[in-house]
Design a protein around this motif. Structure first.
Motif, PDB file in Angstrom:
ATOM      1  N   VAL A 340       0.867  -1.189   0.000  1.00  0.00           N
ATOM      2  CA  VAL A 340       0.000   0.000   0.000  1.00  0.00           C
ATOM      3  C   VAL A 340       0.901   1.235   0.000  1.00  0.00           C
ATOM      4  O   VAL A 340       1.744   1.398   0.892  1.00  0.00           O
ATOM      5  CB  VAL A 340      -0.930   0.037   1.225  1.00  0.00           C
ATOM      6  N   VAL A 341       0.734   2.093  -1.009  1.00  0.00           N
ATOM      7  CA  VAL A 341       1.519   3.323  -1.135  1.00  0.00           C
ATOM      8  C   VAL A 341       0.566   4.508  -1.025  1.00  0.00           C
ATOM      9  O   VAL A 341      -0.455   4.558  -1.719  1.00  0.00           O
ATOM     10  CB  VAL A 341       2.287   3.378  -2.476  1.00  0.00           C
ATOM     11  N   VAL A 342       0.904   5.449  -0.159  1.00  0.00           N
ATOM     12  CA  VAL A 342       0.096   6.657   0.054  1.00  0.00           C
ATOM     13  C   VAL A 342       0.971   7.863  -0.240  1.00  0.00           C
ATOM     14  O   VAL A 342       2.119   7.943   0.221  1.00  0.00           O
ATOM     15  CB  VAL A 342      -0.442   6.735   1.499  1.00  0.00           C
ATOM     16  N   ALA A 349       4.531   7.352   1.695  1.00  0.00           N
ATOM     17  CA  ALA A 349       4.822   6.314   2.677  1.00  0.00           C
ATOM     18  C   ALA A 349       4.213   5.014   2.170  1.00  0.00           C
ATOM     19  O   ALA A 349       3.348   5.019   1.284  1.00  0.00           O
ATOM     20  CB  ALA A 349       4.264   6.690   4.052  1.00  0.00           C
ATOM     21  N   SER A 350       4.661   3.899   2.732  1.00  0.00           N
ATOM     22  CA  SER A 350       4.152   2.609   2.259  1.00  0.00           C
ATOM     23  C   SER A 350       4.207   1.590   3.382  1.00  0.00           C
ATOM     24  O   SER A 350       4.914   1.763   4.392  1.00  0.00           O
ATOM     25  CB  SER A 350       4.972   2.112   1.059  1.00  0.00           C
ATOM     26  N   VAL A 360       3.828  -6.651   7.464  1.00  0.00           N
ATOM     27  CA  VAL A 360       5.156  -7.167   7.773  1.00  0.00           C
ATOM     28  C   VAL A 360       6.232  -6.080   7.686  1.00  0.00           C
ATOM     29  O   VAL A 360       7.340  -6.277   8.176  1.00  0.00           O
ATOM     30  CB  VAL A 360       5.526  -8.322   6.813  1.00  0.00           C
ATOM     31  N   ARG A 361       5.953  -4.951   7.060  1.00  0.00           N
ATOM     32  CA  ARG A 361       6.957  -3.892   6.948  1.00  0.00           C
ATOM     33  C   ARG A 361       6.245  -2.550   6.781  1.00  0.00           C
ATOM     34  O   ARG A 361       5.254  -2.440   6.061  1.00  0.00           O
ATOM     35  CB  ARG A 361       7.889  -4.143   5.769  1.00  0.00           C
ATOM     36  N   ARG A 362       6.799  -1.515   7.430  1.00  0.00           N
ATOM     37  CA  ARG A 362       6.262  -0.150   7.320  1.00  0.00           C
ATOM     38  C   ARG A 362       7.379   0.798   6.931  1.00  0.00           C
ATOM     39  O   ARG A 362       8.469   0.726   7.501  1.00  0.00           O
ATOM     40  CB  ARG A 362       5.627   0.312   8.631  1.00  0.00           C
ATOM     41  N   THR A 363       7.125   1.682   5.976  1.00  0.00           N
ATOM     42  CA  THR A 363       8.092   2.701   5.555  1.00  0.00           C
ATOM     43  C   THR A 363       7.427   4.076   5.693  1.00  0.00           C
ATOM     44  O   THR A 363       6.670   4.494   4.817  1.00  0.00           O
ATOM     45  CB  THR A 363       8.554   2.490   4.103  1.00  0.00           C
ATOM     46  N   PRO A 364       7.669   4.780   6.806  1.00  0.00           N
ATOM     47  CA  PRO A 364       6.980   6.062   7.009  1.00  0.00           C
ATOM     48  C   PRO A 364       7.520   7.142   6.093  1.00  0.00           C
ATOM     49  O   PRO A 364       8.583   7.012   5.475  1.00  0.00           O
ATOM     50  CB  PRO A 364       7.274   6.379   8.472  1.00  0.00           C
ATOM     51  N   ALA A 365       6.777   8.239   5.999  1.00  0.00           N
ATOM     52  CA  ALA A 365       7.205   9.389   5.195  1.00  0.00           C
ATOM     53  C   ALA A 365       8.407  10.044   5.837  1.00  0.00           C
ATOM     54  O   ALA A 365       8.554  10.068   7.053  1.00  0.00           O
ATOM     55  CB  ALA A 365       6.064  10.406   5.074  1.00  0.00           C
ATOM     56  N   ARG A 366       9.297  10.572   4.997  1.00  0.00           N
ATOM     57  CA  ARG A 366      10.508  11.220   5.490  1.00  0.00           C
ATOM     58  C   ARG A 366      10.389  12.712   5.324  1.00  0.00           C
ATOM     59  O   ARG A 366       9.786  13.196   4.401  1.00  0.00           O
ATOM     60  CB  ARG A 366      11.718  10.713   4.715  1.00  0.00           C
TER      61      ARG A 366
END
Length: 366
Positions: A340-342, A349-350, A360-366
Motif C-alpha cells: 500500500v503506497v500513500v 509512505a508505504s 510485515v513492513r512499514r516505511t513512514p514518510a521522510r
C-alpha cells in the motif's frame, strides 16, 4: 519660488500614486497569503515565495526609481538661512543621534515658512545647533519640505549665518509633504485583498480538498451518498481493467470480488501476475497462457483487509493530507506481497503485508 501659507495642501491621488498603491498592496497580499497557505499545505516553494517576493519588489521599485532620483540629484538645490525654533533628540545609541528640528526657513526670494525635519547630528556638534541659532539649509526647489541642514557651509554663507537675525514664521506657514489621499489608501487595501484572494483561489484545491482527501479515502469515513451502478470493463488476453462510476469505491464491501469475478471466469485468465487497486480503478495483469510463471489467484487476495491497510497507511505513517493511495499485489518470485503506497503533500509512505493481509513492513514518510 512662492510658498503658500495657511491651510495645508489638499490630499490628492494621481493615477501613478493609485497604481503604486494597488501594486504595493497586491504584493503585500500575495506575500502574506503565500506564507499562510504555504504553511498550511506545507508547500516549501510557496512559503519561500512569500518571503522572497517583498524583497524582489523592493529591489525592482528601487531600480525603477533610479532615473527619477538621478534627475532630482541633477537639480541644483536652493540654499537659504534658517533659524532653529526648537530641537529634540529622538533616540540613537551611536555617536550620531537623530534630532527633530522645528525650523523657520527664510529664502532670499520667497516668504519664510516653518518646517519640521529629522536629521542625524553628531553628539560633539549638538551644542552648535541651539534654539534661536541660525543655520544654513538646502532644499529642492519643488520640494521645500525636504530641508537639510548644511553642516559645512561655504565661507560666504557661514558669514551670513553668523551675522543674521531672523524672525520666526507663524505656525500657519508650516509646509509638509502632500498626503497621498484616501484614494491611495483604498488602492492599497484593494490590492491587499486581491493579492490574498488570488493566492487562496489558486491553491483552493490543496487548502480545502487536500485536507479532506485522506478522510474521503479512509475506510472510517463515510462514503458519498451518490448511488451509481455504472462501471467500465476492458478485458484482453494479457490484462483487464475495471473502472467504477461516481460514488463507488473498491474499498466498499464486495466491490473487488464482483469486479474480479467477471474478469477471471475464463480458464486462461484465472491466474495473475499483478493486481493494482485504486479508489475507482482495478487493473489485473494475467499470467501468459501456457507458461509456468509464479502468479496467484486474484480472487484469493485478502480484500477484507484492504480498508484497514489503507486506513493505517494514511493515518499512522506521517503523510499529512494524503492525496492518493494505491494497493499493488504481485507474486513474480517468492510469496505473495500486498503493498500500500500513500502520497501526500510531504511525500509518500508505504507498508507491505503478506497474502493474509498481515503487515510485515512499514516505511513512514521522510
Amino acid at each position: 519660488m512662492t510658498i503658500t501659507s495657511g491651510a495645508p495642501r489638499p490630499a490628492r491621488s494621481t493615477p501613478v500614486a493609485l497604481a503604486r498603491g494597488l501594486l504595493s498592496g497586491g504584493v503585500a497580499g500575495v506575500s502574506l497569503a503565500a506564507l499562510v497557505v504555504g504553511a498550511v499545505i506545507e508547500s516549501a516553494p510557496l512559503f519561500v515565495t512569500g518571503l522572497v517576493l517583498p524583497a524582489v519588489y523592493g529591489l525592482v521599485f528601487f531600480l525603477a526609481g533610479m532615473p527619477r532620483r538621478a534627475r532630482e540629484a541633477a537639480v541644483v538645490p536652493r540654499t537659504a538661512l534658517a533659524v532653529i525654533e526648537s530641537r529634540q533628540a529622538v533616540g540613537g545609541e551611536t555617536s550620531d543621534v537623530p534630532v527633530r528640528f522645528d525650523l523657520t526657513v527664510v529664502p532670499d526670494d520667497a516668504p519664510a515658512y516653518r518646517v519640521d525635519i529629522t536629521q542625524d547630528i553628531n553628539l560633539v556638534d549638538l551644542p552648535d545647533y541651539r534654539p534661536r541659532g541660525v543655520v544654513v539649509v538646502q532644499y529642492p526647489p519643488e520640494r521645500p519640505w525636504r530641508v537639510r541642514i548644511v553642516k559645512r557651509p561655504t565661507p560666504q554663507w557661514e558669514e551670513r549665518a553668523a551675522s543674521a537675525r531672523l524672525d520666526p514664521a507663524p505656525g500657519a506657514a508650516r509646509v509638509a509633504a502632500p498626503p497621498e489621499g484616501r484614494g491611495f489608501g483604498f488602492a492599497v487595501l484593494l490590492g491587499l485583498l486581491l493579492g490574498a484572494a488570488a493566492v487562496v483561489l489558486l491553491f483552493r484545491a490543496d487548502l480545502f480538498d487536500g485536507a479532506g482527501a485522506g478522510t474521503a479515502k479512509s475506510p472510517s469515513a463515510g462514503r458519498p451518498s451518490v448511488s451509481s451502478t455504472s462501471s467500465t470493463t476492458v478485458v484482453s488476453s494479457a490484462s483487464a481493467t475495471v473502472t467504477l462510476g461516481a460514488g463507488r469505491s473498491f474499498l466498499d464491501e464486495g466491490e473487488p470480488g464482483r469486479a474480479l469475478g467477471s474478469l477471471t471466469q475464463g480458464a486462461d485468465t484465472s491466474r495473475a501476475l499483478t493486481v493494482v487497486v485504486q479508489e475507482r480503478l482495478l487493473s489485473v495483469v494475467f499470467s501468459p497462457a501456457g507458461t509456468r510463471t509464479a502468479g496467484f489467484d486474484p480472487r484469493a487476495l485478502p480484500y477484507g483487509r484492504f480498508p484497514a491497510l489503507v486506513e493505517e497507511a494514511t493515518t499512522s505513517l506521517g503523510v499529512r493530507s494524503p492525496l492518493t493511495w494505491q494497493i499493488t499485489a504481485d507474486r513474480l518470485t517468492g510469496p505473495l506481497t500486498v503493498r500500500v503506497v500513500v502520497t501526500g503533500a510531504r511525500g509518500a509512505a508505504s507498508l507491505e503485508a503478506d497474502g493474509r493481509g498481515k503487515v510485515v513492513r512499514r516505511t513512514p514518510a521522510r
